[in-house]
Design a protein around this motif. Structure first.
Motif, PDB file in Angstrom:
ATOM      1  N   ASN A 149       0.774  -0.908  -0.093  1.00  0.00           N
ATOM      2  CA  ASN A 149      -0.105   0.447  -0.021  1.00  0.00           C
ATOM      3  C   ASN A 149       1.079   1.209   0.260  1.00  0.00           C
ATOM      4  OD1 ASN A 149      -2.683  -1.563   0.343  1.00  0.00           O
ATOM      5  ND2 ASN A 149      -1.522  -2.129   2.422  1.00  0.00           N
ATOM      6  N   GLU A 150       0.582   2.310  -0.856  1.00  0.00           N
ATOM      7  CA  GLU A 150       1.130   4.141  -0.446  1.00  0.00           C
ATOM      8  C   GLU A 150       1.371   4.086   1.130  1.00  0.00           C
ATOM      9  OE1 GLU A 150       2.242   7.503  -1.905  1.00  0.00           O
ATOM     10  OE2 GLU A 150       1.005   6.207  -2.848  1.00  0.00           O
ATOM     11  N   GLY A 151       2.970   4.143   0.746  1.00  0.00           N
ATOM     12  CA  GLY A 151       4.127   4.761   2.402  1.00  0.00           C
ATOM     13  C   GLY A 151       3.959   3.451   3.081  1.00  0.00           C
ATOM     14  N   ASP A 152       4.149   2.486   2.053  1.00  0.00           N
ATOM     15  CA  ASP A 152       4.887   0.963   3.444  1.00  0.00           C
ATOM     16  C   ASP A 152       6.061   1.094   3.654  1.00  0.00           C
ATOM     17  OD1 ASP A 152       2.263  -0.431   3.989  1.00  0.00           O
ATOM     18  OD2 ASP A 152       2.134  -1.562   2.258  1.00  0.00           O
ATOM     19  N   GLN A 153       6.738   0.815   4.452  1.00  0.00           N
ATOM     20  CA  GLN A 153       8.353   0.990   4.825  1.00  0.00           C
ATOM     21  C   GLN A 153       8.657  -1.196   4.455  1.00  0.00           C
ATOM     22  OE1 GLN A 153       9.640   3.839   5.969  1.00  0.00           O
ATOM     23  NE2 GLN A 153       8.072   4.803   5.603  1.00  0.00           N
ATOM     24  N   LEU A 154       9.655  -1.452   3.479  1.00  0.00           N
ATOM     25  CA  LEU A 154       9.586  -2.369   3.434  1.00  0.00           C
ATOM     26  C   LEU A 154      11.382  -2.924   3.865  1.00  0.00           C
ATOM     27  CD1 LEU A 154       7.761  -1.988   1.854  1.00  0.00           C
ATOM     28  CD2 LEU A 154       7.803  -4.372   0.210  1.00  0.00           C
ATOM     29  N   GLU A 155      11.733  -4.379   4.057  1.00  0.00           N
ATOM     30  CA  GLU A 155      13.257  -3.989   4.144  1.00  0.00           C
ATOM     31  C   GLU A 155      13.108  -5.456   3.733  1.00  0.00           C
ATOM     32  OE1 GLU A 155      15.671  -2.483   5.537  1.00  0.00           O
ATOM     33  OE2 GLU A 155      14.974  -0.909   6.263  1.00  0.00           O
ATOM     34  N   VAL A 156      14.276  -5.544   2.699  1.00  0.00           N
ATOM     35  CA  VAL A 156      14.259  -6.428   2.069  1.00  0.00           C
ATOM     36  C   VAL A 156      15.364  -7.061   1.694  1.00  0.00           C
ATOM     37  CG1 VAL A 156      13.790  -7.628  -0.195  1.00  0.00           C
ATOM     38  CG2 VAL A 156      12.193  -5.902   0.338  1.00  0.00           C
TER      39      VAL A 156
END
Length: 66
Positions: A52-59
């Motif tokens: 979703n808009e604004g999600d913060q991910l660490e991959v």
């Protein structure tokens, strides 16, 4: 939509799943761990987890070695 991946804000199409993001990043899904908004997303739900808009991910890629 704009999301942040590993600290970098990026533009992706609406409706993107975690699995599609991994594919887009050209990563092997068996060798990554993904966190969305500080919550671990298990591999079994990568196809079902829509970003979703604004999600913060660490991959994080997993690398073997000695």
């Amino acid at each position: 939509m704009q999301i942040t991946v590993n600290g970098l804000q990026q533009e992706y199409p609406d409706g993107l799943t975690v699995a599609q993001l991994i594919e887009n990043m050209e990563l092997n899904p068996l060798h990554v761990a993904v966190e969305v908004n500080k919550q671990l997303v298990t591999r079994s739900v990568h196809n079902e987890t829509t970003l979703n808009e604004g999600d913060q991910l660490e991959v994080v890629t997993l690398v073997g070695g000695g």
